[in-house]
Structures are given as C-alpha cells and as structure tokens.
Design an enzyme around this catalytic site. Structure first.
Site, PDB file in Angstrom:
ATOM      1  N   ASP A  34       0.722  -1.054   0.000  1.00 47.99           N
ATOM      2  CA  ASP A  34      -0.042   0.164   0.196  1.00 47.99           C
ATOM      3  C   ASP A  34       0.738   1.152  -0.036  1.00 47.99           C
ATOM      4  O   ASP A  34       1.981   1.209   0.639  1.00 47.99           O
ATOM      5  CB  ASP A  34      -0.888  -0.128   1.173  1.00 47.99           C
ATOM      6  CG  ASP A  34      -2.082   0.696   1.105  1.00 47.99           C
ATOM      7  OD1 ASP A  34      -3.342   0.189   1.088  1.00 47.99           O
ATOM      8  OD2 ASP A  34      -2.033   2.024   0.866  1.00 47.99           O
TER       9      ASP A  34
ATOM     10  N   ARG B  88     -17.511  -9.634  -1.352  1.00 47.01           N
ATOM     11  CA  ARG B  88     -18.950  -9.411  -1.243  1.00 47.01           C
ATOM     12  C   ARG B  88     -19.339  -9.603   0.219  1.00 47.01           C
ATOM     13  O   ARG B  88     -20.265  -9.869   0.608  1.00 47.01           O
ATOM     14  CB  ARG B  88     -19.839 -10.824  -1.867  1.00 47.01           C
ATOM     15  CG  ARG B  88     -19.329 -10.654  -3.191  1.00 47.01           C
ATOM     16  CD  ARG B  88     -19.646 -12.165  -3.775  1.00 47.01           C
ATOM     17  NE  ARG B  88     -20.906 -12.346  -4.396  1.00 47.01           N
ATOM     18  CZ  ARG B  88     -21.334 -13.868  -4.634  1.00 47.01           C
ATOM     19  NH1 ARG B  88     -20.410 -14.839  -4.151  1.00 47.01           N
ATOM     20  NH2 ARG B  88     -22.519 -14.064  -5.046  1.00 47.01           N
TER      21      ARG B  88
ATOM     22  N   LYS C 160     -21.173  -9.055  -9.454  1.00 45.66           N
ATOM     23  CA  LYS C 160     -21.054  -8.386  -8.421  1.00 45.66           C
ATOM     24  C   LYS C 160     -21.804  -7.023  -8.460  1.00 45.66           C
ATOM     25  O   LYS C 160     -22.545  -6.537  -7.548  1.00 45.66           O
ATOM     26  CB  LYS C 160     -19.499  -7.961  -8.184  1.00 45.66           C
ATOM     27  CG  LYS C 160     -19.165  -6.779  -7.306  1.00 45.66           C
ATOM     28  CD  LYS C 160     -19.362  -7.039  -5.818  1.00 45.66           C
ATOM     29  CE  LYS C 160     -19.551  -5.794  -5.041  1.00 45.66           C
ATOM     30  NZ  LYS C 160     -19.045  -6.067  -3.581  1.00 45.66           N
TER      31      LYS C 160
ATOM     32  N   ARG D 110     -29.958  -4.281  -4.395  1.00 47.71           N
ATOM     33  CA  ARG D 110     -30.085  -3.720  -3.146  1.00 47.71           C
ATOM     34  C   ARG D 110     -30.498  -2.283  -3.511  1.00 47.71           C
ATOM     35  O   ARG D 110     -31.564  -1.774  -2.670  1.00 47.71           O
ATOM     36  CB  ARG D 110     -29.021  -4.004  -2.284  1.00 47.71           C
ATOM     37  CG  ARG D 110     -29.385  -3.847  -0.924  1.00 47.71           C
ATOM     38  CD  ARG D 110     -28.458  -4.629   0.101  1.00 47.71           C
ATOM     39  NE  ARG D 110     -28.613  -4.274   1.434  1.00 47.71           N
ATOM     40  CZ  ARG D 110     -29.318  -4.646   2.439  1.00 47.71           C
ATOM     41  NH1 ARG D 110     -30.228  -5.568   2.057  1.00 47.71           N
ATOM     42  NH2 ARG D 110     -29.108  -4.450   3.566  1.00 47.71           N
TER      43      ARG D 110
ATOM     44  N   ARG E 254     -43.925 -13.850  -0.848  1.00 45.45           N
ATOM     45  CA  ARG E 254     -42.904 -13.452  -1.845  1.00 45.45           C
ATOM     46  C   ARG E 254     -42.570 -11.938  -1.993  1.00 45.45           C
ATOM     47  O   ARG E 254     -42.168 -11.483  -2.841  1.00 45.45           O
ATOM     48  CB  ARG E 254     -43.474 -13.871  -3.316  1.00 45.45           C
ATOM     49  CG  ARG E 254     -43.153 -15.219  -3.322  1.00 45.45           C
ATOM     50  CD  ARG E 254     -43.938 -15.817  -4.873  1.00 45.45           C
ATOM     51  NE  ARG E 254     -45.622 -15.758  -4.996  1.00 45.45           N
ATOM     52  CZ  ARG E 254     -46.183 -16.708  -4.199  1.00 45.45           C
ATOM     53  NH1 ARG E 254     -45.900 -17.399  -3.371  1.00 45.45           N
ATOM     54  NH2 ARG E 254     -47.486 -16.100  -4.231  1.00 45.45           N
TER      55      ARG E 254
ATOM     56  N   CYS F 187     -20.019   1.121  -1.498  1.00 41.01           N
ATOM     57  CA  CYS F 187     -20.344   0.212  -2.450  1.00 41.01           C
ATOM     58  C   CYS F 187     -21.709   0.333  -3.365  1.00 41.01           C
ATOM     59  O   CYS F 187     -21.842   0.769  -4.426  1.00 41.01           O
ATOM     60  CB  CYS F 187     -20.374  -1.054  -1.748  1.00 41.01           C
ATOM     61  SG  CYS F 187     -18.987  -1.323  -0.956  1.00 41.01           S
TER      62      CYS F 187
ATOM     63  N   TYR G  45     -22.455   5.709   7.484  1.00 44.68           N
ATOM     64  CA  TYR G  45     -23.212   5.473   6.450  1.00 44.68           C
ATOM     65  C   TYR G  45     -24.254   4.552   7.015  1.00 44.68           C
ATOM     66  O   TYR G  45     -25.258   4.188   6.464  1.00 44.68           O
ATOM     67  CB  TYR G  45     -22.545   5.224   5.274  1.00 44.68           C
ATOM     68  CG  TYR G  45     -22.012   3.735   5.128  1.00 44.68           C
ATOM     69  CD1 TYR G  45     -23.071   2.733   4.526  1.00 44.68           C
ATOM     70  CD2 TYR G  45     -20.882   3.237   5.428  1.00 44.68           C
ATOM     71  CE1 TYR G  45     -22.584   1.546   4.289  1.00 44.68           C
ATOM     72  CE2 TYR G  45     -20.445   1.877   5.145  1.00 44.68           C
ATOM     73  CZ  TYR G  45     -21.383   1.181   4.537  1.00 44.68           C
ATOM     74  OH  TYR G  45     -21.051  -0.023   4.362  1.00 44.68           O
TER      75      TYR G  45
HETATM   76  N1  SAJ Z   1     -29.975   0.705   3.501  1.00 41.88           N
HETATM   77  C1  SAJ Z   1     -31.273   1.364   3.745  1.00 41.88           C
HETATM   78  N2  SAJ Z   1     -32.430   0.522   3.750  1.00 41.88           N
HETATM   79  C2  SAJ Z   1     -32.261  -0.843   3.834  1.00 41.88           C
HETATM   80  C3  SAJ Z   1     -30.777  -1.339   3.821  1.00 41.88           C
HETATM   81  C4  SAJ Z   1     -29.585  -0.396   3.681  1.00 41.88           C
HETATM   82  O1  SAJ Z   1     -31.427   2.624   3.517  1.00 41.88           O
HETATM   83  O2  SAJ Z   1     -33.158  -1.460   3.926  1.00 41.88           O
HETATM   84  C5  SAJ Z   1     -28.932   1.633   3.621  1.00 41.88           C
HETATM   85  C6  SAJ Z   1     -27.810   1.716   4.501  1.00 41.88           C
HETATM   86  O3  SAJ Z   1     -28.175   2.674   5.728  1.00 41.88           O
HETATM   87  C7  SAJ Z   1     -26.501   1.974   3.967  1.00 41.88           C
HETATM   88  C8  SAJ Z   1     -26.583   1.514   2.666  1.00 41.88           C
HETATM   89  O4  SAJ Z   1     -27.958   1.227   2.516  1.00 41.88           O
HETATM   90  O5  SAJ Z   1     -26.342   3.522   3.928  1.00 41.88           O
HETATM   91  C9  SAJ Z   1     -25.711   0.310   2.260  1.00 41.88           C
HETATM   92  O6  SAJ Z   1     -25.821  -0.577   3.350  1.00 41.88           O
HETATM   93  P1  SAJ Z   1     -25.953  -2.258   3.221  1.00 41.88           P
HETATM   94  O7  SAJ Z   1     -25.661  -2.537   4.496  1.00 41.88           O
HETATM   95  O8  SAJ Z   1     -26.811  -2.670   2.302  1.00 41.88           O
HETATM   96  O9  SAJ Z   1     -24.845  -2.556   2.399  1.00 41.88           O
HETATM   97  P2  SAJ Z   1     -23.184  -2.168   2.411  1.00 41.88           P
HETATM   98  O10 SAJ Z   1     -22.750  -1.102   1.346  1.00 41.88           O
HETATM   99  O11 SAJ Z   1     -22.369  -1.959   3.698  1.00 41.88           O
HETATM  100  O12 SAJ Z   1     -22.323  -3.449   1.802  1.00 41.88           O
HETATM  101  C10 SAJ Z   1     -23.001  -3.943   0.547  1.00 41.88           C
HETATM  102  C11 SAJ Z   1     -23.304  -5.452   0.635  1.00 41.88           C
HETATM  103  N3  SAJ Z   1     -23.934  -5.761  -0.581  1.00 41.88           N
HETATM  104  C12 SAJ Z   1     -25.110  -6.551  -0.688  1.00 41.88           C
HETATM  105  O13 SAJ Z   1     -25.794  -6.776   0.487  1.00 41.88           O
HETATM  106  C13 SAJ Z   1     -25.844  -6.983  -1.819  1.00 41.88           C
HETATM  107  C14 SAJ Z   1     -22.089  -6.174   0.911  1.00 41.88           C
HETATM  108  O14 SAJ Z   1     -22.359  -7.685   0.587  1.00 41.88           O
HETATM  109  C15 SAJ Z   1     -20.959  -5.970  -0.210  1.00 41.88           C
HETATM  110  O15 SAJ Z   1     -19.634  -6.687  -0.084  1.00 41.88           O
HETATM  111  C16 SAJ Z   1     -20.626  -4.390  -0.274  1.00 41.88           C
HETATM  112  O16 SAJ Z   1     -21.712  -3.551  -0.463  1.00 41.88           O
HETATM  113  C17 SAJ Z   1     -19.267  -4.115  -1.154  1.00 41.88           C
HETATM  114  O17 SAJ Z   1     -18.212  -4.166  -0.797  1.00 41.88           O
HETATM  115  O18 SAJ Z   1     -19.924  -4.027  -2.408  1.00 41.88           O
END
Ligand code: SAJ
Length: 418
Positions: free
Chosen positions: A31, A152, A204, A211, A244, A258, A313
């Site tokens: 790094d 992931r 990915k 989501r 569902r 992400c 976040y």
């Molecule tokens: N959020 C909402 N409502 C929800 C769920 C999440 O507003 O119902 C918001 C959270 O507050 C946050 C954002 O979405 O600001 C993202 O949070 P997250 O927990 O959904 O995901 P990340 O960004 O922490 O991690 C994601 C994950 N991807 C998926 O679940 C498909 C993780 O598995 C990935 O490895 C990661 O992105 C990445 O590195 O790409």
C-alpha cells in the site's frame, strides 16, 4: 503454503490479507499509505471492524503478515483490492486499478496469478487489465493466470462473511479459474462458483444494484406515504407478510463505498440501465427530502440548532464514506442551521460531541440519522431538559415513541404521513 501480495490494505484488502495469513500463507500487504503500512507492521489497524484487530495482531506476530510500500516480486498471487471511486460525472475512476496492475507487471513470474477483487465496471479485466499484463511477456492464461473474484463482504460482519459467503471466480480461461479457486478454497467455506471474468463483474454489480433498486422502492414508498397520510413502516410490515414480498427499509439515503457507487458503473456502460439510474437518483434525493422535513417541522432552518445523532453510512461502524447524513449535515449548514453532531463510532474524523446530552444543548430538534446501538436507550427526559425546542425526527424507525412523548417531546417519523 502460498506467497500472496494484497494490493491495498483497506476495508477489503486488510481482512482478506489477514484471513489468508491465518491459514498459514505468507502474505505481504502492499500500500502507498505509509500510515496504514506502519500500523500493520506494528500489528495494529486503523479501521473499525469487529474481530479484525485481534486477528491482525495474531498473524503479524506469527510473521505471516507484513506490509510494505513497494510491490514484492515473484509471489504466487497478487490480489488487487484498491478503491474504485466515481468521478464527478458518475463514471468510474479506474486510476488505482490501473496503477496497481502496472505495479504488478515487473513483479509477477511464470505461474503467478493476478486477481482483481475491486468492484469494477464490466469488461475491466478484458479491456483494462489484460493489455497492461501483456507487457509481462508471459503467456496470459498459460503462464500468468488472471481472474476477477469480487469481494462481497458486509462491513461490520467482514470476517464471518469472508469465511462463510459463497464466492465467484471469473477467470479469463478455465485454468485461471481453477488456480484462483484453489487459492480461495483455503479461506472460504462457502461454495466457489467458476465463471468468466465479465460475468463475475456483472454479478457483483447486480448484487449491489439489486439492493439499491429495492431501497429506492422503499424510499419512494416513504415519500408517497407522507403525501398520502400513511405510515410506510406499517405498510412494509404488513406487505412483508406476503410470502414473496420483502420491502426493505427507507432511510435518509444510501451510503457507503459500494451500493451508492456501483450501480453507476452499469449506467456508464449501458444506456439500458434506466431503472438503475432512476433508483440512484431516488436514493440520492433522500437527504434533501429529510432536510425539507426538518425545515417544515421547525418552520425554517436559519439560526436553528439541529442535533444529528449518527452520521456514519450505517449503524455500528466508523465509515462515513458517501454517508447521506454527512450530506444532510452540509446541507443544513448551508441553510443557516447550527448543527451539533454526536456519533460514538465516527471518532475524531468529524467535529464530534461524544456526549449525547451535550449535543442536545439548546437544540431545536434531534434528528436520528443512524441507528447505532448506543442510541437505543437515550434518556429523553434529560435530553428535553437541555433542549430549546421539542422535536425529535427518527429517520430509521428506531426510537421509542412513547418514551419521547412521555418526556414532553414531539415524535416525527420519516415515512409517516399525518
Ligand atoms: N440501507 C437502507 N435500507 C435498507 C438497507 C440498507 O437505507 O433496508 C442503506 C444503509 O443505511 C446504507 C446503505 O443502504 O447507507 C448500504 O448498506 P448495506 O448494509 O445494504 O450494504 P453495504 O454497502 O454495507 O455492503 C454492500 C453489501 N452488498 C449487498 O448486500 C448486496 C456487501 O455484501 C458488499 O460486499 C458490499 O456492499 C461491497 O463491498 O460491495
């Protein structure tokens, strides 16, 4: 035992490096950030992630993990885990990947594997990496193995997910996929699926896009509910009784490095990504929606004092990258509000009132931005004594309405219409 270089020892690279090291491989983190390199060599970490500190300490003291600011030569595998940010115009900034691949060129040997873990636009391996790796003079796919194996892992559950999640390995040919699969088999207990590099890139991106689009739907429901006099949280609870249906939760927006960025990589590459683009726009509009709600509760923002509880976040992590509540903070100040923040996880990265109640002093409104565990048992009577006004806005459906009303405060909920 393999020799492995992990390029980029941040949120993804560091746990990956530590995990490989814990299985007896000799791992070197490469790094350019000297602070991160020095910390790692002392067995310390500079990010917050459950269990990671102990693991790093252990593998560094065992001599299986070290870090340096130059790329080591002649190793079995080079794993690229550098950031892929977006530019102002929402296109991918691939400079870190490009310079990582260039750094690898003089270091690989016959039989090395080069693995891209960073989330990247479709065709990155084929169109960006392979032309650079051709400069090694090695026969690609026969003497130098190349694959995309996207990370992931969920921040906050990184070590567990690294181990138990299934994994995709997209090689540029079958041999590359097999070599890389056998490497990951030493750390992954979940199934490892083999595919092409471009399919792996699309997988990915579609996971995070899935989501994002679903959160956009929840946020749209929150807006409609306020307009139509419905409580969206009740709608979600009841609609989700259907076998569902699984509506996600609305909130002040989507943050992190992400989900808030990756869908743009598809928008950049395909004019067909219309729903994906609109979802990004919907989610990015949430801080403004919350701002307008605060403004209407307070009858204006100029000169008002707003207490923001939680700015990372998402809950119980220290990451403020792309945090929608950080955007909200800036927007409030731009409108002339005085903002006091308390976030037990963000530490010194922000102007932080570590004590919740001192952050409530003279406040006109408390806004819960992130549902950190520490905010579960706030004494609202004590908060009310410190406050100037009497409003509480919950953007996560997390606070206890009865306790708040008992303390003489008025409870507002994002997504609940009157
Ligand atoms: N959020 C909402 N409502 C929800 C769920 C999440 O507003 O119902 C918001 C959270 O507050 C946050 C954002 O979405 O600001 C993202 O949070 P997250 O927990 O959904 O995901 P990340 O960004 O922490 O991690 C994601 C994950 N991807 C998926 O679940 C498909 C993780 O598995 C990935 O490895 C990661 O992105 C990445 O590195 O790409």
């Amino acid at each position: 035992m393999k020799t492995i270089c992990v390029i980029g020892i941040g949120y993804v690279g560091l746990p990956t490096a530590a995990m490989f090291a814990s299985k007896g491989h000799k791992v070197i983190g490469y790094d350019l950030n000297e602070k991160a390199v020095n910390a790692l060599n002392r067995g310390e970490i500079i990010i917050e992630e459950p269990g990671l500190g102990d693991l790093v300490k252990k593998v560094v003291s065992q001599g299986n993990l070290s870090a340096q600011t130059s790329c080591p030569k002649g190793l079995d595998a080079y794993i690229i885990a550098v950031p892929t940010p977006i530019n102002e115009d929402k296109t991918a900034d691939m400079r870190f990947v490009e310079s990582a691949v260039n750094a690898i060129v003089p270091c690989v040997r016959k039989g090395s594997a080069v693995i891209l873990e960073s989330t990247s636009p479709p065709r990155t391996v084929e169109d960006l990496m392979l032309p650079i790796l051709a400069k090694t003079g090695l026969k690609i796919g026969e003497e130098l193995y190349v694959a995309h194996s996207p990370e992931r892992i969920l921040p906050g559950k990184v070590l567990e997910e690294l181990r138990t999640n299934s994994r995709i390995v997209g090689g540029i040919n079958q041999k590359s996929s097999e070599v890389v699969k056998s490497l990951y088999e030493s750390i992954v207990e979940g199934e490892i699926f083999i595919t092409t590099s471009t399919t792996a890139e699309m997988c990915k991106l579609m996971e995070n896009t899935f989501r994002d689009v679903n959160i956009a739907l929840a946020n749209e429901l929150a807006k409609m509910s306020e307009e139509l006099g419905v409580n969206c949280w009740e709608v979600i609870k009841l609609a989700n009784q259907h076998p569902r249906v699984n509506i996600l939760s609305p909130g002040p927006g989507v943050g992190g490095h992400c989900i808030a960025l990756d869908p743009w990589f598809l928008v950049e590459k395909s004019a067909n990504a219309k729903l994906i683009k609109q979802s990004r726009i919907n989610n990015d509009s949430m801080p403004m929606f919350v701002l307008n709600k605060i403004e209407s509760i307070l009858n204006g923002l100029e000169g008002k004092t707003v207490t923001l509880l939680g700015v990372t976040y998402k809950p119980n992590i220290d990451d403020i990258r792309e945090s929608p509540v950080m955007h909200l903070w800036k927007m409030l100040e731009k409108e002339g509000a005085n903002v006091k923040v308390c976030d037990p996880h963000a530490g010194e990265k922000i102007n932080n009132n570590f004590d919740i109640y001192s952050a409530c002093e003279n406040s006109d409104i408390i806004v819960l931005g992130v549902n950190h565990d520490q905010f579960a048992d706030i004494d609202f009577s004590l908060a009310a004594e410190k406050m100037n006004g009497c409003s509480v806005l919950d953007t996560r459906n997390f606070l206890n309405e009865q306790e708040i009303e008992k303390a003489g405060l008025k409870y507002y909920l994002l997504g609940k219409g009157n």
